[in-house]
Design a protein around this motif. Structure first.
Motif, PDB file in Angstrom:
ATOM      1  N   ARG A   1     -81.161  10.899  35.737  1.00 42.17           N
ATOM      2  CA  ARG A   1     -82.080  11.311  34.688  1.00 42.17           C
ATOM      3  C   ARG A   1     -81.253  11.304  33.398  1.00 42.17           C
ATOM      4  NH1 ARG A   1     -82.059  15.262  30.482  1.00 42.17           N
ATOM      5  NH2 ARG A   1     -84.209  15.720  29.934  1.00 42.17           N
ATOM      6  N   PHE A   2     -81.573  10.364  32.491  1.00 39.82           N
ATOM      7  CA  PHE A   2     -80.785  10.197  31.273  1.00 39.82           C
ATOM      8  C   PHE A   2     -81.323  11.097  30.174  1.00 39.82           C
ATOM      9  CE2 PHE A   2     -79.841   6.287  33.535  1.00 39.82           C
ATOM     10  CZ  PHE A   2     -78.468   6.180  33.351  1.00 39.82           C
ATOM     11  N   ASP A   3     -80.458  11.958  29.663  1.00 41.01           N
ATOM     12  CA  ASP A   3     -80.800  12.919  28.633  1.00 41.01           C
ATOM     13  C   ASP A   3     -80.848  12.254  27.260  1.00 41.01           C
ATOM     14  OD1 ASP A   3     -80.976  15.804  27.705  1.00 41.01           O
ATOM     15  OD2 ASP A   3     -79.186  15.146  26.612  1.00 41.01           O
ATOM     16  N   TYR A   4     -81.782  12.669  26.435  1.00 43.70           N
ATOM     17  CA  TYR A   4     -81.873  12.310  25.012  1.00 43.70           C
ATOM     18  C   TYR A   4     -81.617  10.818  24.762  1.00 43.70           C
ATOM     19  CZ  TYR A   4     -81.432  12.722  19.945  1.00 43.70           C
ATOM     20  OH  TYR A   4     -81.610  12.578  18.592  1.00 43.70           O
ATOM     21  N   VAL A   5     -82.442   9.990  25.370  1.00 38.94           N
ATOM     22  CA  VAL A   5     -82.241   8.545  25.209  1.00 38.94           C
ATOM     23  C   VAL A   5     -82.661   8.046  23.835  1.00 38.94           C
ATOM     24  CG1 VAL A   5     -82.414   8.113  27.684  1.00 38.94           C
ATOM     25  CG2 VAL A   5     -84.472   7.963  26.260  1.00 38.94           C
ATOM     26  N   LYS A   6     -83.246   8.904  23.014  1.00 39.75           N
ATOM     27  CA  LYS A   6     -83.488   8.516  21.621  1.00 39.75           C
ATOM     28  C   LYS A   6     -82.179   8.300  20.867  1.00 39.75           C
ATOM     29  CE  LYS A   6     -88.033  10.412  20.448  1.00 39.75           C
ATOM     30  NZ  LYS A   6     -88.768  11.317  19.540  1.00 39.75           N
ATOM     31  N   GLY A   7     -81.088   8.812  21.404  1.00 36.89           N
ATOM     32  CA  GLY A   7     -79.824   8.757  20.696  1.00 36.89           C
ATOM     33  C   GLY A   7     -79.049   7.464  20.852  1.00 36.89           C
ATOM     34  N   PHE A   8     -79.506   6.564  21.729  1.00 36.72           N
ATOM     35  CA  PHE A   8     -78.800   5.295  21.922  1.00 36.72           C
ATOM     36  C   PHE A   8     -79.797   4.256  22.397  1.00 36.72           C
ATOM     37  CE2 PHE A   8     -78.134   8.259  25.422  1.00 36.72           C
ATOM     38  CZ  PHE A   8     -78.630   7.581  26.519  1.00 36.72           C
ATOM     39  N   GLY A   9     -79.436   2.999  22.281  1.00 33.04           N
ATOM     40  CA  GLY A   9     -80.358   1.931  22.600  1.00 33.04           C
ATOM     41  C   GLY A   9     -80.666   1.848  24.081  1.00 33.04           C
ATOM     42  N   PRO A  10     -81.853   1.324  24.450  1.00 33.24           N
ATOM     43  CA  PRO A  10     -82.208   1.186  25.864  1.00 33.24           C
ATOM     44  C   PRO A  10     -81.284   0.251  26.623  1.00 33.24           C
ATOM     45  CG  PRO A  10     -83.836   0.085  24.464  1.00 33.24           C
ATOM     46  CD  PRO A  10     -82.957   0.890  23.556  1.00 33.24           C
ATOM     47  N   TRP A  11     -80.561  -0.605  25.908  1.00 35.60           N
ATOM     48  CA  TRP A  11     -79.610  -1.505  26.571  1.00 35.60           C
ATOM     49  C   TRP A  11     -78.519  -0.724  27.305  1.00 35.60           C
ATOM     50  CZ3 TRP A  11     -74.456  -1.327  25.363  1.00 35.60           C
ATOM     51  CH2 TRP A  11     -74.104  -0.698  24.157  1.00 35.60           C
ATOM     52  N   VAL A  12     -78.237   0.486  26.848  1.00 37.23           N
ATOM     53  CA  VAL A  12     -77.206   1.303  27.510  1.00 37.23           C
ATOM     54  C   VAL A  12     -77.641   1.627  28.935  1.00 37.23           C
ATOM     55  CG1 VAL A  12     -76.005   3.519  27.467  1.00 37.23           C
ATOM     56  CG2 VAL A  12     -76.357   2.250  25.337  1.00 37.23           C
ATOM     57  N   VAL A  13     -78.858   2.123  29.095  1.00 35.83           N
ATOM     58  CA  VAL A  13     -79.371   2.441  30.420  1.00 35.83           C
ATOM     59  C   VAL A  13     -79.536   1.170  31.248  1.00 35.83           C
ATOM     60  CG1 VAL A  13     -81.349   3.404  31.671  1.00 35.83           C
ATOM     61  CG2 VAL A  13     -80.464   4.560  29.626  1.00 35.83           C
ATOM     62  N   ASN A  14     -79.957   0.092  30.623  1.00 39.44           N
ATOM     63  CA  ASN A  14     -80.089  -1.183  31.331  1.00 39.44           C
ATOM     64  C   ASN A  14     -78.754  -1.627  31.909  1.00 39.44           C
ATOM     65  OD1 ASN A  14     -80.604  -3.921  32.080  1.00 39.44           O
ATOM     66  ND2 ASN A  14     -82.249  -4.031  30.584  1.00 39.44           N
ATOM     67  N   ASN A  15     -77.685  -1.526  31.108  1.00 42.92           N
ATOM     68  CA  ASN A  15     -76.360  -1.905  31.594  1.00 42.92           C
ATOM     69  C   ASN A  15     -75.877  -0.979  32.702  1.00 42.92           C
ATOM     70  OD1 ASN A  15     -74.653  -4.164  30.024  1.00 42.92           O
ATOM     71  ND2 ASN A  15     -76.188  -3.305  28.654  1.00 42.92           N
ATOM     72  N   TRP A  16     -76.118   0.310  32.535  1.00 42.56           N
ATOM     73  CA  TRP A  16     -75.766   1.272  33.591  1.00 42.56           C
ATOM     74  C   TRP A  16     -76.464   0.888  34.889  1.00 42.56           C
ATOM     75  CZ3 TRP A  16     -73.456   6.479  33.152  1.00 42.56           C
ATOM     76  CH2 TRP A  16     -73.579   7.239  34.315  1.00 42.56           C
ATOM     77  N   ASN A  17     -77.773   0.670  34.816  1.00 40.80           N
ATOM     78  CA  ASN A  17     -78.536   0.346  36.014  1.00 40.80           C
ATOM     79  C   ASN A  17     -78.079  -0.960  36.647  1.00 40.80           C
ATOM     80  OD1 ASN A  17     -80.091   2.658  35.768  1.00 40.80           O
ATOM     81  ND2 ASN A  17     -81.723   1.643  34.638  1.00 40.80           N
ATOM     82  N   SER A  18     -77.763  -1.950  35.832  1.00 38.97           N
ATOM     83  CA  SER A  18     -77.322  -3.241  36.358  1.00 38.97           C
ATOM     84  C   SER A  18     -75.984  -3.133  37.066  1.00 38.97           C
ATOM     85  CB  SER A  18     -77.227  -4.267  35.222  1.00 38.97           C
ATOM     86  OG  SER A  18     -78.484  -4.509  34.641  1.00 38.97           O
ATOM     87  N   ASN A  19     -75.109  -2.275  36.565  1.00 39.88           N
ATOM     88  CA  ASN A  19     -73.764  -2.160  37.124  1.00 39.88           C
ATOM     89  C   ASN A  19     -73.641  -1.108  38.212  1.00 39.88           C
ATOM     90  OD1 ASN A  19     -71.511  -3.790  35.452  1.00 39.88           O
ATOM     91  ND2 ASN A  19     -73.195  -3.232  34.077  1.00 39.88           N
ATOM     92  N   VAL A  20     -74.489  -0.083  38.147  1.00 39.38           N
ATOM     93  CA  VAL A  20     -74.348   1.049  39.068  1.00 39.38           C
ATOM     94  C   VAL A  20     -75.464   1.075  40.103  1.00 39.38           C
ATOM     95  CG1 VAL A  20     -74.180   3.557  39.242  1.00 39.38           C
ATOM     96  CG2 VAL A  20     -73.176   2.375  37.267  1.00 39.38           C
TER      97      VAL A  20
END
Length: 477
Positions: free
Chosen positions: A255-274
């Motif tokens: 569950r990613f906290d305060y995703v308004k603070g960074f681009g959605p590409w961050v979560v996309n990269n996390w999900n792709s790698n993890v």
């Protein structure tokens, strides 16, 4: 984390969400709007781990045709003293037996306020209550050993465990001269006890990558995701935060906290790698914004559009608001629905709201205090059972006015689906509705109505709902 809408206080920290990262389905939402009948054809939402069983076996969660339910396993300012992991662990068997398939935990690593922190001011991502720093060894919730015991117990119950991930900002660093600001900043994390992911001013905005990203929070140092070094430590290397949480600590999702603070590409990269399930806390009622973020992040998102429409519907006497657009109508695979959480609790008339999310598409979340303290647990368990065993297929909204709302789940893969009737008025109401079933007896699985009507050959039947309550109908089998 706790926060106000204006983010005016550093003490206010943010959190919400839990949704799922489900397999994509190319079916688009089809809508057919009429005066009193609106059909929303949306793909079946069974994106969590699926089995053909129903109910539970020996206390272990087994996913039914409708899937499972997520429990938010904490609230703001749970008791201090390091006992929370054991408290949650002691409830897992009962939760599993009730049909809850996953639990979302608060941020598990050591934060600036040590044993007093709710975890949203992270200092050392690898200290789970096993290093003496920030004034304590244990976190507010307990020790690393107790956390690992909780996760092991959850897996023994066939439940998943989702970690709250706070990667927008950090707190608890030491002061250092910062050439990018010309001042001293609290950005020296070189002496963290775990020795993993040491940070300096180079890893926070502003720096050589720019002055800022999408948003800072509360005056905390704003982590720079554009830095290859930060990316490597968050999701790239074998002992990155994401891979350590997944492979060593055995978390199943995020569950990613305060995703308004960074681009959605961050979560996309996390999900792709993890990998693993993921849901983002994007506090925004605009369904277009929610859908945009979910698609670009390759992640589920909390359905704030539905949350605010439910408040209008159930607290302000306008069930017509449920006709409006919501994330679960756009893409139920990426919608995590909720009635309350540790950050926001504006819906007062909660039981019909739970009846709504537990009969409709999306991944429904139960708030700990609603389940364990404030609402009728037997009624919630009844709704969870109905969700897991009857809430299948696309959704057709059959009738709405200010006081009444009737919708049909159209069934899937042999499962009959259901009809839910929510009544906000002060008297019993009755309606003729078109069901999925021809010439078959149905019943109200909540027990609120004692009728056992038989549908006509053309599938129409009269059903009823009690005042200020709901009924949920399906085949009497």
């Amino acid at each position: 984390m706790k926060k106000t809408h204006l983010l005016v206080s550093m003490l206010v920290l943010t959190i919400f969400s839990a949704c799922r990262n489900n397999d994509e389905n190319d079916n688009e939402n089809l809508r057919n709007e009429e005066v009193h009948s609106k059909t929303v054809n949306v793909t079946n939402h069974d994106g969590r781990p699926f089995s053909t069983g129903s109910g539970s076996v020996s206390g272990k969660f087994v996913s039914g045709p409708g899937g499972g339910v997520l429990m938010q396993g904490f609230y703001w300012d749970v008791p201090e003293g390091g006992n929370w992991w054991n408290t949650v662990k002691g409830k897992l068997a009962a939760w599993s037996d009730s049909g809850i398939g996953a639990v979302w935990l608060p941020p598990a690593s050591k934060a600036q306020n040590g044993a007093y922190s709710m975890g949203y001011d992270p200092t050392d991502y690898y200290d789970f209550g096993n290093f003496n720093q920030n004034g304590s060894v244990e976190t507010r919730f307990g020790s690393r050993t107790e956390l690992e015991g909780l996760i092991t117990k959850a897996h023994a119950e066939n439940m998943q465990v989702y970690a709250d991930i706070v990667i927008n900002h950090n707190s608890g660093g030491q002061s250092q001269a910062n050439p990018f600001t010309g001042t001293s900043t609290w950005t020296d994390f070189s002496a963290i006890a775990s020795g993993k992911f040491p940070r300096s001013y180079n890893d926070f905005y502003k720096n050589s990558y720019g002055n800022n990203d999408e948003g800072a929070f509360g005056g905390f140092p704003d982590l720079c995701h554009a830095s290859p070094y930060v990316q490597d430590w968050l999701w790239g290397r074998d002992d990155s935060v994401g891979k350590y949480y997944k492979n060593v600590m055995k978390f199943d999702g995020w569950r990613f906290d305060y995703v308004k603070g960074f681009g959605p590409w961050v979560v996309n990269n996390w999900n792709s790698n993890v990998g693993g399930f993921s849901v983002g806390e994007l506090w925004d009622s605009n369904v277009n914004t929610l859908e945009w973020w979910a698609n670009n992040a390759n992640s589920s998102v909390f359905d704030f559009a539905a949350y605010y429409k439910m408040d209008e519907a159930f607290d302000n006497g306008n069930l017509n608001a449920l006709n409006d657009d919501m994330m679960w109508k756009r893409n139920p695979y990426k919608a995590v629905t909720f009635v309350a959480n540790h950050d926001t609790d504006i819906i007062n008339n909660k039981m019909p709201a739970y009846a709504y999310i537990l009969t409709h598409e999306g991944y429904p979340t139960i708030f700990y205090r609603d389940y364990e303290e404030w609402l009728n647990k037997e009624r919630l368990n009844n709704l969870i059972w109905i969700h897991n065993n009857k809430a299948t297929g696309t959704t057709s909204i059959l009738y709405t006015d200010n006081d009444e709302y009737i919708a049909r789940r159209n069934g899937y893969n042999g499962n009959p689906g259901l009809v839910v009737y929510i009544n906000n008025s002060s008297s019993w109401q009755e309606r003729w509705v078109e069901t999925n079933w021809s010439s078959q007896q149905i019943k109200d699985f909540t027990g609120n109505s004692t009728w056992y009507p038989t549908t006509q050959g053309d599938k129409w039947v009269k059903i009823q709902s009690p005042p200020n309550s709901y009924s949920i109908w399906s085949l009497n089998q």
